[in-house]
Design a protein around this motif. Structure first.
Motif, short mmCIF file in Angstrom:
data_model
loop_
_atom_site.label_atom_id
_atom_site.label_comp_id
_atom_site.label_asym_id
_atom_site.label_seq_id
_atom_site.Cartn_x
_atom_site.Cartn_y
_atom_site.Cartn_z
N GLY A 15 14.17 -5.15 24.95
CA GLY A 15 13.40 -6.35 24.58
C GLY A 15 14.23 -7.54 23.91
N GLN A 16 13.59 -8.71 23.64
CA GLN A 16 14.40 -9.90 23.24
C GLN A 16 14.20 -9.34 21.63
OE1 GLN A 16 15.83 -12.34 24.34
NE2 GLN A 16 16.49 -12.68 22.31
N THR A 17 15.30 -9.49 20.95
CA THR A 17 15.42 -9.36 19.48
C THR A 17 15.60 -10.54 18.81
OG1 THR A 17 17.66 -8.90 19.57
CG2 THR A 17 16.81 -7.07 19.94
N ARG A 125 19.04 -9.66 13.47
CA ARG A 125 19.74 -9.42 14.87
C ARG A 125 19.28 -7.86 14.99
NH1 ARG A 125 25.19 -7.77 15.34
NH2 ARG A 125 25.29 -8.66 13.35
#
Length: 193
Positions: A15-17, A125
């Motif tokens: 997934g996008q972090t 992040r």
């Protein structure tokens, strides 16, 4: 283009972090100063953000919200513009190269007889979503003992939400994203997951 059939198993992708954070866009001048250092009730709220191995995280960003010294929740506009006078109750700061943060703020007062706290949101992040927690002031043990959220936690987990008062009057609060002393993070029922 490859066709998939109903018998093929689809493989999950990452997934996008959250992050990276753009130093020219999100942090802004004075974001860490909820009050000026010359304010009579000014304190420093500081600490370090650590990962699960106890290593400081050099690229996270924190936001705080809080009541003022009289227990008032500010509705003043202008959080992104610091005029040096208006307390908006909100601040944002990116940590430095060793994961440290420093806010200049005031001690929030108790609201409705509950233990005073500062709301903290952590962006980092590797996280899929921001993390919410609270920083409780350590000064009134009776209020802390009566707080519904703290009462719902085992003792060893409860202390991860209580800051340390230093001799100077400042508050120290370290954030641990994972591990044995992981900070307690909160979920809200109406927050999309």
């Amino acid at each position: 283009m490859t066709e998939t059939t109903s018998t093929q198993k689809l493989v999950a992708t990452p997934g996008q972090t959250i992050g990276p954070f753009y130093g020219f866009a999100l942090p802004y001048e004075g974001g860490e100063k909820l009050v000026d250092r010359t304010h009579p009730g000014a304190i420093r709220l500081h600490g370090t953000v650590y990962d699960g191995e106890g290593v400081p995280i050099p690229d996270s960003m924190l936001e705080i919200w809080q009541a003022d010294e009289q227990g008032n929740i500010s509705s003043e506009p202008g959080s992104l513009f610091r005029d040096g006078y208006t307390f908006t109750g909100w601040g944002r700061q990116a940590v430095d190269g060793v994961g440290a943060f420093n806010f200049t703020t005031v001690n929030p007062c108790s609201i409705d007889g509950k233990a005073p706290f500062i709301s903290l949101v952590v962006f980092a992040r590797g996280l899929l979503n921001k993390l919410h927690t609270r920083i409780y002031l350590p000064d009134d043990e009776a209020l802390l003992a009566a707080d519904p959220l703290l009462q719902s936690l085992p003792e060893e987990r409860r202390r991860t939400l209580i800051a340390t008062r230093e001799e100077s009057g400042d508050l120290r609060f370290d954030v641990r994203l994972q591990g044995a002393n992981e900070t307690v993070f909160l979920t809200y029922p109406n927050t999309p997951k």
